[in-house]
Design an enzyme around this catalytic site. Structure first.
Site, PDB file in Angstrom:
ATOM      1  N   GLU A  12       0.806  -1.220   0.000  1.00  9.61           N
ATOM      2  CA  GLU A  12       0.000   0.000   0.000  1.00  9.61           C
ATOM      3  C   GLU A  12       0.842   1.274   0.000  1.00  9.61           C
ATOM      4  O   GLU A  12       0.332   2.350  -0.293  1.00  9.61           O
ATOM      5  CB  GLU A  12      -0.953  -0.010   1.203  1.00  9.61           C
ATOM      6  CG  GLU A  12      -1.993  -1.115   1.111  1.00  9.61           C
ATOM      7  CD  GLU A  12      -2.837  -1.256   2.359  1.00  9.61           C
ATOM      8  OE1 GLU A  12      -4.008  -1.649   2.230  1.00  9.61           O
ATOM      9  OE2 GLU A  12      -2.333  -0.993   3.471  1.00  9.61           O
ATOM     10  N   GLY A  78     -12.721  -3.077   2.185  1.00  6.06           N
ATOM     11  CA  GLY A  78     -13.827  -3.869   1.679  1.00  6.06           C
ATOM     12  C   GLY A  78     -15.018  -2.964   1.434  1.00  6.06           C
ATOM     13  O   GLY A  78     -15.375  -2.152   2.288  1.00  6.06           O
ATOM     14  N   ILE A 152     -13.254  -8.724   7.110  1.00  2.00           N
ATOM     15  CA  ILE A 152     -14.664  -9.048   6.906  1.00  2.00           C
ATOM     16  C   ILE A 152     -14.811  -9.866   5.627  1.00  2.00           C
ATOM     17  O   ILE A 152     -14.512  -9.377   4.530  1.00  2.00           O
ATOM     18  CB  ILE A 152     -15.517  -7.768   6.845  1.00  2.00           C
ATOM     19  CG1 ILE A 152     -15.307  -6.922   8.110  1.00  2.00           C
ATOM     20  CG2 ILE A 152     -16.990  -8.113   6.659  1.00  2.00           C
ATOM     21  CD1 ILE A 152     -15.619  -7.635   9.406  1.00  2.00           C
ATOM     22  N   MET A 173      -9.176  -2.133   8.707  1.00  3.04           N
ATOM     23  CA  MET A 173      -8.626  -2.517  10.004  1.00  3.04           C
ATOM     24  C   MET A 173      -7.755  -1.468  10.693  1.00  3.04           C
ATOM     25  O   MET A 173      -7.195  -1.759  11.752  1.00  3.04           O
ATOM     26  CB  MET A 173      -7.828  -3.823   9.858  1.00  3.04           C
ATOM     27  CG  MET A 173      -8.675  -5.004   9.406  1.00  3.04           C
ATOM     28  SD  MET A 173      -7.736  -6.544   9.158  1.00  3.04           S
ATOM     29  CE  MET A 173      -7.171  -6.878  10.825  1.00  3.04           C
ATOM     30  N   GLU A 174      -7.635  -0.258  10.141  1.00  2.59           N
ATOM     31  CA  GLU A 174      -6.732   0.738  10.749  1.00  2.59           C
ATOM     32  C   GLU A 174      -7.288   2.149  10.849  1.00  2.59           C
ATOM     33  O   GLU A 174      -6.871   2.916  11.731  1.00  2.59           O
ATOM     34  CB  GLU A 174      -5.412   0.819   9.959  1.00  2.59           C
ATOM     35  CG  GLU A 174      -4.571  -0.429   9.930  1.00  2.59           C
ATOM     36  CD  GLU A 174      -4.955  -1.388   8.824  1.00  2.59           C
ATOM     37  OE1 GLU A 174      -4.690  -2.585   8.965  1.00  2.59           O
ATOM     38  OE2 GLU A 174      -5.548  -0.918   7.806  1.00  2.59           O
ATOM     39  N   ASP A 197     -12.213  -5.608  -2.332  1.00  2.97           N
ATOM     40  CA  ASP A 197     -13.092  -6.772  -2.225  1.00  2.97           C
ATOM     41  C   ASP A 197     -14.454  -6.308  -1.735  1.00  2.97           C
ATOM     42  O   ASP A 197     -14.636  -5.147  -1.365  1.00  2.97           O
ATOM     43  CB  ASP A 197     -12.502  -7.808  -1.253  1.00  2.97           C
ATOM     44  CG  ASP A 197     -12.317  -7.241   0.146  1.00  2.97           C
ATOM     45  OD1 ASP A 197     -13.295  -7.271   0.913  1.00  2.97           O
ATOM     46  OD2 ASP A 197     -11.216  -6.755   0.463  1.00  2.97           O
TER      47      ASP A 197
END
Length: 229
Positions: A12, A78, A152, A173-174, A197
């Site tokens: 990333e 996501g 997820i 997640m961050e 996704d």
């Protein structure tokens, strides 16, 4: 102005790191901070590691050591809002934790004591991100991004998150941990993520396949922002 940029994974931040001139590297715990110039602008680029704690440790180190004037969180997410597809951009107006629950003591779902229920992004940064994304021809949505220490990958999990946060656009997640640290240090921030996704049963396969595309899309947008800041 010095621009702070945060990404969790090597993939990333790789594009931005490789464009950095006069690059230096500082390691703090599991985090790596790269400092230098991108297109003539002072940039501090953090590779934090995955998850809320890693993001908080890294962002605190970034703010204390590099002292950026603003923070842009880049990377993948996501997509759970209707109409989002792989490669689309989501920009945060606000971020919340989907896995925090202190409602027994009267707090909102996702709210931690001594903190707001939502961490509001800097409007000027969010407006700039949207303007540049649209000029680049990227498909973009703006709104709520939710964070938690889970990847997820099921419709049931999406349904549960949407029940608590009906307006959620993307999950990752961050971002909210980064936002919480920026809030504590009074540093303006925005989250700019590309969809990798759909958060469903195929999410893990989609993530592996489309992470490079998501990284490219979000990095392209961040580069456009750097030129304007």
């Amino acid at each position: 102005m010095k621009i702070g940029i945060v990404g969790a994974m090597a993939q990333e931040v790789e594009i931005l790191k490789n464009l950095m001139a006069d690059r230096t590297e500082t390691r703090v715990a599991s985090a790596v901070i790269f400092e230098g110039k991108i297109n003539g602008k002072d940039v501090a680029l953090l590779q934090s590691g995955i998850g809320k704690v890693a993001a908080a440790i890294g962002t605190t180190a970034l703010l204390q050591l590099a002292k950026p004037d603003c923070v842009i969180n880049t990377g993948s997410a996501g997509g759970v809002a209707k109409g989002l597809k792989v490669g689309d951009i989501v920009i945060s107006d606000e971020t919340r934790y989907h896995d925090a629950d202190v409602t027994a003591f009267g707090y909102e779902k996702g709210q931690l004591p001594a903190n707001p229920a939502a961490f509001l992004s800097d409007k000027k940064l969010a407006d700039l991100a949207q303007e540049i994304a649209e000029k680049q021809g990227q498909s973009v949505k703006r709104g709520l991004i939710c964070s938690g220490d889970s990847f997820i990958n099921s419709e049931d999990k999406i349904t549960q998150i949407q029940a608590d946060f009906p307006n959620v656009m993307g999950v990752e997640m961050e971002a909210t941990a980064i936002a919480q640290v920026c809030y504590a240090f009074n540093v303006p921030f925005v989250v700019v993520r590309a969809i990798s996704d759909g958060g469903d049963g195929k999410a893990s396969m989609s993530f592996e396949e489309f992470l490079p595309l998501a990284a490219k899309q979000s990095s392209t947008l961040v580069l456009g922002m750097i030129d304007r800041l």
